[in-house]
Scaffold this motif. Sequence first.
Motif, PDB file in Angstrom:
ATOM      1  N   GLN A   1       0.813  -1.226   0.000  1.00 10.32           N
ATOM      2  CA  GLN A   1       0.000   0.000   0.000  1.00 10.32           C
ATOM      3  C   GLN A   1       0.845   1.275   0.000  1.00 10.32           C
ATOM      4  O   GLN A   1       0.300   2.373   0.148  1.00 10.32           O
TER       5      GLN A   1
ATOM      6  N   HIS B   1       3.750  -2.261  -7.811  1.00  7.43           N
ATOM      7  CA  HIS B   1       4.213  -3.106  -6.710  1.00  7.43           C
ATOM      8  C   HIS B   1       4.636  -4.485  -7.242  1.00  7.43           C
ATOM      9  O   HIS B   1       5.688  -5.006  -6.852  1.00  7.43           O
TER      10      HIS B   1
ATOM     11  N   ALA C   1      -0.939   1.309  -8.882  1.00 10.38           N
ATOM     12  CA  ALA C   1      -0.154   0.959  -7.696  1.00 10.38           C
ATOM     13  C   ALA C   1       0.119  -0.544  -7.626  1.00 10.38           C
ATOM     14  O   ALA C   1       1.251  -0.958  -7.349  1.00 10.38           O
TER      15      ALA C   1
ATOM     16  N   LEU D   1       2.176   2.937  -2.309  1.00  4.66           N
ATOM     17  CA  LEU D   1       1.895   3.880  -3.396  1.00  4.66           C
ATOM     18  C   LEU D   1       0.472   4.438  -3.344  1.00  4.66           C
ATOM     19  O   LEU D   1       0.066   5.189  -4.212  1.00  4.66           O
ATOM     20  N   GLY D   2      -0.260   4.066  -2.318  1.00  5.17           N
ATOM     21  CA  GLY D   2      -1.610   4.586  -2.137  1.00  5.17           C
ATOM     22  C   GLY D   2      -2.679   3.643  -2.651  1.00  5.17           C
ATOM     23  O   GLY D   2      -2.415   2.721  -3.415  1.00  5.17           O
ATOM     24  N   LYS D   3      -3.893   3.897  -2.235  1.00  4.74           N
ATOM     25  CA  LYS D   3      -5.011   3.039  -2.621  1.00  4.74           C
ATOM     26  C   LYS D   3      -5.734   3.564  -3.854  1.00  4.74           C
ATOM     27  O   LYS D   3      -6.314   2.803  -4.605  1.00  4.74           O
ATOM     28  N   GLU D   4      -5.706   4.850  -4.051  1.00  2.40           N
ATOM     29  CA  GLU D   4      -6.451   5.456  -5.155  1.00  2.40           C
ATOM     30  C   GLU D   4      -5.675   5.468  -6.467  1.00  2.40           C
ATOM     31  O   GLU D   4      -6.226   5.778  -7.513  1.00  2.40           O
ATOM     32  N   PHE D   5      -4.419   5.149  -6.406  1.00  2.00           N
ATOM     33  CA  PHE D   5      -3.547   5.150  -7.573  1.00  2.00           C
ATOM     34  C   PHE D   5      -3.745   3.828  -8.303  1.00  2.00           C
ATOM     35  O   PHE D   5      -3.351   2.771  -7.827  1.00  2.00           O
TER      36      PHE D   5
END
Length: 109
Positions: free
Chosen positions: A41, A54, A50, A43-47
Amino acid sequence: MGQMRVDLSELEETVRKLKRVSSAMGDSVTKSKYNTFLPAQALGKEFKEADDLHRAHEEMKDLIQEITRVINGVVNDFGENAKKVHGNYQNAEHDAKHGMDGGQSGSGN
């Protein structure tokens, strides 16, 4: 036919250098395994990319570990072989200089 001569000091230096390379490779394996952690997580959840990033990071990390493992194996094998060759040449030089039986006759006299 001329004699062949092997510079044993150069062979010894090669083995020493290979040991240093091997040690550095060990450091690279450790760093690639433990110092390149990227939480899922991070790199964020909304990206939306991501997860792809990953996965790509994990694949590259695995590839780097495998490459360094293979190179380390090759370096170690070469170093071991160089040590064996060095020993063989040393023995051959000793035998040639002192004779196979150390100057003793077969009768023990």
